[in-house]
Motif scaffolding. Structure first.
Motif, PDB file in Angstrom:
ATOM      1  N   LEU A   1      53.138  42.172  38.351  1.00 60.65           N
ATOM      2  CA  LEU A   1      52.046  41.189  38.355  1.00 60.65           C
ATOM      3  C   LEU A   1      51.116  41.414  39.542  1.00 60.65           C
ATOM      4  CD1 LEU A   1      54.060  38.010  37.308  1.00 60.65           C
ATOM      5  CD2 LEU A   1      52.538  39.405  35.882  1.00 60.65           C
ATOM      6  N   ALA A   2      51.676  41.807  40.690  1.00 60.44           N
ATOM      7  CA  ALA A   2      50.844  42.067  41.877  1.00 60.44           C
ATOM      8  C   ALA A   2      49.904  43.245  41.622  1.00 60.44           C
ATOM      9  CB  ALA A   2      51.728  42.337  43.093  1.00 60.44           C
ATOM     10  N   VAL A   3      50.414  44.310  40.999  1.00 61.31           N
ATOM     11  CA  VAL A   3      49.570  45.465  40.681  1.00 61.31           C
ATOM     12  C   VAL A   3      48.494  45.058  39.677  1.00 61.31           C
ATOM     13  CG1 VAL A   3      49.509  47.767  39.620  1.00 61.31           C
ATOM     14  CG2 VAL A   3      51.336  47.192  41.247  1.00 61.31           C
ATOM     15  N   GLN A   4      48.883  44.298  38.659  1.00 59.30           N
ATOM     16  CA  GLN A   4      47.910  43.850  37.656  1.00 59.30           C
ATOM     17  C   GLN A   4      46.811  42.996  38.293  1.00 59.30           C
ATOM     18  OE1 GLN A   4      50.812  42.085  34.984  1.00 59.30           O
ATOM     19  NE2 GLN A   4      50.444  43.682  33.460  1.00 59.30           N
ATOM     20  N   ASP A   5      47.201  42.101  39.201  1.00 56.06           N
ATOM     21  CA  ASP A   5      46.214  41.247  39.876  1.00 56.06           C
ATOM     22  C   ASP A   5      45.240  42.084  40.705  1.00 56.06           C
ATOM     23  OD1 ASP A   5      47.403  39.025  38.763  1.00 56.06           O
ATOM     24  OD2 ASP A   5      48.434  38.406  40.605  1.00 56.06           O
ATOM     25  N   GLU A   6      45.774  43.063  41.434  1.00 57.18           N
ATOM     26  CA  GLU A   6      44.921  43.945  42.233  1.00 57.18           C
ATOM     27  C   GLU A   6      43.942  44.712  41.340  1.00 57.18           C
ATOM     28  OE1 GLU A   6      44.516  44.301  45.489  1.00 57.18           O
ATOM     29  OE2 GLU A   6      46.040  42.830  46.014  1.00 57.18           O
ATOM     30  N   LEU A   7      44.427  45.171  40.196  1.00 55.25           N
ATOM     31  CA  LEU A   7      43.553  45.913  39.275  1.00 55.25           C
ATOM     32  C   LEU A   7      42.471  45.027  38.687  1.00 55.25           C
ATOM     33  CD1 LEU A   7      46.057  48.271  37.472  1.00 55.25           C
ATOM     34  CD2 LEU A   7      44.108  48.937  38.896  1.00 55.25           C
ATOM     35  N   GLU A   8      42.797  43.784  38.412  1.00 56.92           N
ATOM     36  CA  GLU A   8      41.784  42.850  37.898  1.00 56.92           C
ATOM     37  C   GLU A   8      40.627  42.713  38.894  1.00 56.92           C
ATOM     38  OE1 GLU A   8      41.263  41.308  34.965  1.00 56.92           O
ATOM     39  OE2 GLU A   8      42.953  42.512  34.271  1.00 56.92           O
ATOM     40  N   LEU A   9      40.956  42.603  40.172  1.00 56.19           N
ATOM     41  CA  LEU A   9      39.916  42.485  41.206  1.00 56.19           C
ATOM     42  C   LEU A   9      39.028  43.726  41.218  1.00 56.19           C
ATOM     43  CD1 LEU A   9      42.086  41.082  44.143  1.00 56.19           C
ATOM     44  CD2 LEU A   9      40.434  39.811  42.746  1.00 56.19           C
ATOM     45  N   ARG A  10      39.648  44.899  41.138  1.00 51.33           N
ATOM     46  CA  ARG A  10      38.873  46.140  41.186  1.00 51.33           C
ATOM     47  C   ARG A  10      38.023  46.327  39.936  1.00 51.33           C
ATOM     48  NH1 ARG A  10      42.750  45.965  44.313  1.00 51.33           N
ATOM     49  NH2 ARG A  10      43.115  47.271  46.138  1.00 51.33           N
ATOM     50  N   ARG A  11      38.545  45.915  38.808  1.00 52.99           N
ATOM     51  CA  ARG A  11      37.779  46.037  37.556  1.00 52.99           C
ATOM     52  C   ARG A  11      36.571  45.112  37.572  1.00 52.99           C
ATOM     53  NH1 ARG A  11      42.325  45.746  32.943  1.00 52.99           N
ATOM     54  NH2 ARG A  11      40.501  45.802  31.598  1.00 52.99           N
ATOM     55  N   ARG A  12      36.722  43.937  38.165  1.00 48.60           N
ATOM     56  CA  ARG A  12      35.590  43.022  38.283  1.00 48.60           C
ATOM     57  C   ARG A  12      34.522  43.602  39.213  1.00 48.60           C
ATOM     58  NH1 ARG A  12      38.238  37.879  40.000  1.00 48.60           N
ATOM     59  NH2 ARG A  12      40.022  38.441  38.752  1.00 48.60           N
ATOM     60  N   ASP A  13      34.977  44.242  40.296  1.00 48.47           N
ATOM     61  CA  ASP A  13      34.054  44.823  41.279  1.00 48.47           C
ATOM     62  C   ASP A  13      33.371  46.084  40.765  1.00 48.47           C
ATOM     63  OD1 ASP A  13      34.679  42.832  43.046  1.00 48.47           O
ATOM     64  OD2 ASP A  13      36.049  44.057  44.252  1.00 48.47           O
ATOM     65  N   ASP A  14      33.996  46.793  39.817  1.00 46.24           N
ATOM     66  CA  ASP A  14      33.478  48.082  39.357  1.00 46.24           C
ATOM     67  C   ASP A  14      33.561  48.162  37.822  1.00 46.24           C
ATOM     68  OD1 ASP A  14      32.743  50.687  38.915  1.00 46.24           O
ATOM     69  OD2 ASP A  14      34.303  51.580  40.156  1.00 46.24           O
ATOM     70  N   PRO A  15      32.621  47.495  37.114  1.00 46.79           N
ATOM     71  CA  PRO A  15      32.661  47.490  35.646  1.00 46.79           C
ATOM     72  C   PRO A  15      32.570  48.890  35.035  1.00 46.79           C
ATOM     73  CG  PRO A  15      31.035  45.920  36.481  1.00 46.79           C
ATOM     74  CD  PRO A  15      31.507  46.725  37.647  1.00 46.79           C
ATOM     75  N   GLY A  16      32.106  49.864  35.803  1.00 48.08           N
ATOM     76  CA  GLY A  16      31.993  51.225  35.290  1.00 48.08           C
ATOM     77  C   GLY A  16      33.322  51.853  34.909  1.00 48.08           C
ATOM     78  N   ILE A  17      34.413  51.346  35.453  1.00 52.23           N
ATOM     79  CA  ILE A  17      35.726  51.921  35.130  1.00 52.23           C
ATOM     80  C   ILE A  17      36.362  51.265  33.899  1.00 52.23           C
ATOM     81  CG2 ILE A  17      36.216  52.684  37.486  1.00 52.23           C
ATOM     82  CD1 ILE A  17      38.063  50.211  37.771  1.00 52.23           C
ATOM     83  N   GLU A  18      35.719  50.231  33.380  1.00 48.47           N
ATOM     84  CA  GLU A  18      36.303  49.455  32.290  1.00 48.47           C
ATOM     85  C   GLU A  18      36.698  50.290  31.064  1.00 48.47           C
ATOM     86  OE1 GLU A  18      38.199  46.212  31.406  1.00 48.47           O
ATOM     87  OE2 GLU A  18      37.167  46.544  33.299  1.00 48.47           O
ATOM     88  N   PRO A  19      35.911  51.314  30.666  1.00 51.90           N
ATOM     89  CA  PRO A  19      36.321  52.091  29.485  1.00 51.90           C
ATOM     90  C   PRO A  19      37.714  52.722  29.612  1.00 51.90           C
ATOM     91  CG  PRO A  19      34.036  52.559  30.017  1.00 51.90           C
ATOM     92  CD  PRO A  19      34.579  51.714  31.143  1.00 51.90           C
TER      93      PRO A  19
END
Length: 187
Positions: free
Chosen positions: A56-74
């Motif tokens: 869950l900690a890794v998933q939470d960290e990834l959510e933050l990064r995905r919000r900050d960098d929408p370019g990685i979403e694909p």
């Protein structure tokens, strides 16, 4: 990959290690998206953790990064044949990816003491769980650990789990297993 400064905060959590794994996932995602854009083959990725709290900690960290960098979403598209995942050793069985990033989680506490509380690894079938977790990568595995094999003293262990973890970390660090005294590779 040794995670400098990672500490075990108790109850299955190492936040510093979770952040490091998330950073490396983002880097991997950017690399794969660039390869895809050039028409080159790409690799699938999964993250394995030793317990649910670290997952869950890794998933939470990834959510933050995905919000900050929408370019990685694909990269995180669930409809691709082998979508990215973060799972723990209880639910990773059956899932394989080209690359697996493994978060060991366990480390010395803030007081510098390594407590031999290795969750499911301490159980009777801990070796099976470690085996499942470490055989999910088809091509390569990166191990993120805040402890080194030499930090684990098997004499302090009450179960086989710490010894197994020490042997695994020895392999991850040096590409070889420590041979017991008197043993030879050909026997």
């Amino acid at each position: 990959d040794y995670v400098e400064g990672g500490t075990y905060e108790g109850k299955g959590l190492n936040s510093i290690e979770a952040r490091r794994v998330a950073d490396e996932v983002v880097q991997f995602a950017r690399t794969q998206l660039a390869r895809r854009a050039r028409g080159e083959p790409t690799e699938s990725l999964g993250v394995g953790t030793f317990n649910l709290r670290q997952q869950l900690a890794v998933q939470d960290e990834l959510e933050l990064r995905r919000r900050d960098d929408p370019g990685i979403e694909p990269f995180f598209d669930r409809s691709v044949p082998e979508p990215f995942f973060v799972k723990n050793l209880e639910n990773i069985q059956g899932d394989e990816r080209d690359a697996i990033f493994l978060s060991v989680t366990y480390a010395k506490a803030a007081d510098g003491v390594l407590r031999y509380q290795f969750g499911a690894l301490n159980g009777e079938n801990g070796w099976r769980r470690l085996n499942v977790l470490t055989t999910r990568a088809r091509r390569r595995m990166r191990v993120f650990s805040s402890i080194r094999a030499s930090d684990i003293n098997p004499a302090s262990a009450v179960s086989a789990g710490p010894r197994l973890l020490r042997d695994f970390l020895e392999y991850a660090e040096h590409g070889r297993l420590a041979m017991p005294t008197g043993a030879s590779a050909g026997k």
